[in-house]
Scaffold this active site. Structure first.
Site, mmCIF file in Angstrom:
data_model
loop_
_atom_site.group_PDB
_atom_site.id
_atom_site.type_symbol
_atom_site.label_atom_id
_atom_site.label_comp_id
_atom_site.label_asym_id
_atom_site.label_seq_id
_atom_site.Cartn_x
_atom_site.Cartn_y
_atom_site.Cartn_z
ATOM 1 N N HIS A 77 0.843 -1.203 0.000
ATOM 2 C CA HIS A 77 0.000 0.000 0.000
ATOM 3 C C HIS A 77 0.876 1.250 0.000
ATOM 4 O O HIS A 77 1.698 1.421 0.896
ATOM 5 C CB HIS A 77 -0.908 0.011 1.235
ATOM 6 C CG HIS A 77 -2.087 -0.903 1.103
ATOM 7 N ND1 HIS A 77 -3.361 -0.528 1.449
ATOM 8 C CD2 HIS A 77 -2.175 -2.159 0.640
ATOM 9 C CE1 HIS A 77 -4.186 -1.527 1.206
ATOM 10 N NE2 HIS A 77 -3.489 -2.536 0.721
ATOM 11 N N TYR A 205 -9.658 5.425 6.834
ATOM 12 C CA TYR A 205 -9.865 5.778 8.236
ATOM 13 C C TYR A 205 -10.903 6.895 8.261
ATOM 14 O O TYR A 205 -10.622 7.997 7.794
ATOM 15 C CB TYR A 205 -8.569 6.287 8.865
ATOM 16 C CG TYR A 205 -7.511 5.215 9.109
ATOM 17 C CD1 TYR A 205 -7.421 4.568 10.336
ATOM 18 C CD2 TYR A 205 -6.596 4.865 8.119
ATOM 19 C CE1 TYR A 205 -6.451 3.598 10.577
ATOM 20 C CE2 TYR A 205 -5.618 3.893 8.352
ATOM 21 C CZ TYR A 205 -5.558 3.265 9.586
ATOM 22 O OH TYR A 205 -4.598 2.305 9.827
ATOM 23 N N PRO A 297 -5.633 0.270 18.391
ATOM 24 C CA PRO A 297 -5.278 -0.255 17.062
ATOM 25 C C PRO A 297 -5.296 0.792 15.941
ATOM 26 O O PRO A 297 -5.015 0.445 14.794
ATOM 27 C CB PRO A 297 -6.362 -1.313 16.811
ATOM 28 C CG PRO A 297 -7.507 -0.915 17.667
ATOM 29 C CD PRO A 297 -6.962 -0.185 18.838
ATOM 30 N N LYS A 301 -0.196 -0.178 15.198
ATOM 31 C CA LYS A 301 1.188 -0.134 15.681
ATOM 32 C C LYS A 301 1.594 -1.278 16.605
ATOM 33 O O LYS A 301 2.780 -1.512 16.825
ATOM 34 C CB LYS A 301 1.441 1.208 16.403
ATOM 35 C CG LYS A 301 1.410 2.411 15.476
ATOM 36 C CD LYS A 301 2.527 2.313 14.475
ATOM 37 C CE LYS A 301 2.510 3.404 13.449
ATOM 38 N NZ LYS A 301 3.302 3.077 12.260
ATOM 39 N N TYR A 389 3.354 6.722 10.049
ATOM 40 C CA TYR A 389 2.561 5.564 9.642
ATOM 41 C C TYR A 389 3.453 4.466 9.063
ATOM 42 O O TYR A 389 3.262 3.286 9.359
ATOM 43 C CB TYR A 389 1.491 5.993 8.630
ATOM 44 C CG TYR A 389 0.396 4.955 8.452
ATOM 45 C CD1 TYR A 389 -0.686 4.895 9.323
ATOM 46 C CD2 TYR A 389 0.456 4.019 7.423
ATOM 47 C CE1 TYR A 389 -1.681 3.930 9.176
ATOM 48 C CE2 TYR A 389 -0.529 3.050 7.266
ATOM 49 C CZ TYR A 389 -1.598 3.018 8.142
ATOM 50 O OH TYR A 389 -2.576 2.063 7.999
HETATM 51 C C1 PHB Z 1 -6.698 -4.372 10.247
HETATM 52 O O1 PHB Z 1 -6.688 -4.606 9.023
HETATM 53 O O2 PHB Z 1 -7.085 -5.212 11.063
HETATM 54 C C2 PHB Z 1 -6.261 -3.023 10.724
HETATM 55 C C3 PHB Z 1 -5.721 -2.146 9.806
HETATM 56 C C4 PHB Z 1 -5.320 -0.898 10.219
HETATM 57 C C5 PHB Z 1 -5.472 -0.536 11.534
HETATM 58 C C6 PHB Z 1 -6.000 -1.421 12.463
HETATM 59 C C7 PHB Z 1 -6.398 -2.681 12.047
HETATM 60 O O3 PHB Z 1 -5.084 0.702 11.939
#
Ligand code: PHB
Ligand code: APR
Length: 394
Positions: A77, A205, A297, A301, A389
């Site tokens: 990504h 997000y 989450p 991280k 990130y």
């Molecule tokens: C996930 O794909 O489970 C996931 C991805 C990004 C995040 C948290 C969880 O920030």
């Protein structure tokens, strides 16, 4: 009952990703390890956790001989979307940093690590009980445990506490020197996994006045979605139809229209919190991963931070066994904690700016909106987010 005696250089408590990776790196340097794990292997391999790997984690796994499938089966990504009140903008990771992240589930990493460890004939005990640590101040530290009704005692030079948030290792750091820093956020994430095509080829997000949502994925036919829920909500409150309805409301409009809905194949609730434990070392005991810190989450991280701990810790052991120098081991806690604090700061910021709850005042909500609007306009601010990130360099 007679106690079976074993000896190793580094005894590792916990066979999650942190413990397995440590053993993998050390064994490749001919440093002896024994892993003891409280659960069965099937149980460990079934756990669904986050799935974004920082650039540094990918490099570390590749160097440990377990990077092959990340490249073939993982998804690279180069950016992700942030949306505020249904309108999105993109953080271009590769333009801002020259680096990318990989979407590759933790479950897959654990599979790869177990396979690699089996190939090296690693010693791994599963379903262990009554784990006890002693003699941390001597050059023969001990780990005692029970496995399949047999009592065992490992004598070792060092013990790595990689036993996650519910583990026992951290209890052996004396209370008078241990500090815990905790933030409990007033909300949870409800996550589902479904055999549907991901709504977008990059993560979204989404901040929304009804709460945060995240669109993620595992592969082209497997989606992972989350919505923020109040602490009090239980899985039963969220039948699939209601989940999809709420997710749709919170996502940017075009994605809501194309969202493929299906039956959830996994559903779970996670309470969000930040926890930092200091120090990460006491005598011959070294903590790594969730045993020492928990992240919300939001920036994915947790796993990455566990891996950077393992990088520093493995370097310490390698330097000790190959060059006879204890300097890196002695500095482990200080060096690892520096990165932990930075990462906790980023995930706290990302969590605060993207979530809305009844406990947020109107001032906080407006400030979040304002900050997201600034982020959308400012290339400089986006670069800072992108750098965090993809992960702070080790
Ligand atoms: C996930 O794909 O489970 C996931 C991805 C990004 C995040 C948290 C969880 O920030
Ligand atoms: N004895 C042996 N093993 C134990 C004990 C114990 N007393 N207590 C817990 N364990 C095991 C758990 O069963 C688990 O398999 O330790 C392992 C710890 O693994 P994880 O919880 O996955 O933690 P870690 O290896 O640090 O992985 C990094 O970061 O944010 C998270 O989701 C991410 O789980 C990932 C973690």
């Amino acid at each position: 009952m007679k106690t079976k005696k074993l000896h190793t250089q580094v005894a590792i408590i916990g066979g999650g990703p942190a413990g397995l990776l440590l053993s993998q790196i050390l064994m490749r340097q001919n440093i002896e390890t024994i892993i003891i794990e409280a659960q069965s292997r099937e149980y460990v391999l079934k756990r669904i956790r986050a799935g974004v790997l920082e650039h540094g984690s990918v490099e570390l796994l590749k160097n440990a001989g377990v990077g092959e499938r990340i490249i073939t089966d993982g998804i690279k990504h180069d950016g992700f979307l942030i949306s505020s009140e249904n309108k999105s903008f993109r953080i271009d990771l590769s333009a801002a940093t020259g680096k990318s992240v990989y979407v590759y589930g933790q479950t897959e990493i654990t599979i790869d690590l177990y396979k690699a460890q089996d190939k090296m004939k690693a010693t791994i005990f599963h379903c262990v009980k009554d784990v006890n640590i002693s003699d941390l101040n001597s050059n023969k530290s001990k780990v005692q445990f029970n496995c399949s009704k047999e009592n065992y005692e490992i004598t070792c030079d060092y013990i790595a506490g990689c036993d996650g948030s519910m583990g026992i290792s951290k209890n052996y750091i004396p209370k008078k020197i241990k500090k815990s820093h905790i933030i409990n956020y007033p909300f949870s994430w409800l996550g589902i996994l479904s055999n549907t095509k991901p709504v977008n080829d990059e993560l979204i997000y989404a901040s929304h006045e009804r709460g945060f949502a995240l669109a993620s994925m595992r592969n082209e036919n497997l989606s992972r979605y989350y919505i923020q829920t109040p602490h009090t909500d239980k899985i039963e409150h969220w039948p699939d139809e209601l989940f999809w309805e709420e997710l749709c409301i919170r996502l940017p409009k075009p994605y809501c229209r194309t969202l493929e809905r299906g039956k959830s194949i996994e559903k779970s609730v996670t309470k969000l919190r930040s926890l930092i434990l200091e120090p990460m070392q006491w005598k011959n005991l070294f903590l790594a991963g969730d045993a020492a810190h928990i992240m919300p989450p939001t920036g994915a991280k947790g796993l990455n931070l566990a891996f950077s701990d393992i990088f520093y810790l493995s370097q310490g052991f390698i330097s000790y066994y190959k060059k006879g120098s204890s300097t890196k081991l002695n500095n482990y806690s200080k060096v690892a904690l520096k990165r932990v604090w930075k990462t906790v700061g980023f995930s706290k910021w990302m969590t605060s700016i993207l979530h809305n709850s009844n406990e947020n005042s109107l001032i906080e909500r407006n400030l979040n909106k304002l900050e997201l609007a600034e982020l959308k306009k400012s290339e400089k601010a986006q670069k800072l987010v992108a750098e965090q990130y993809v992960g702070v360099a080790y």
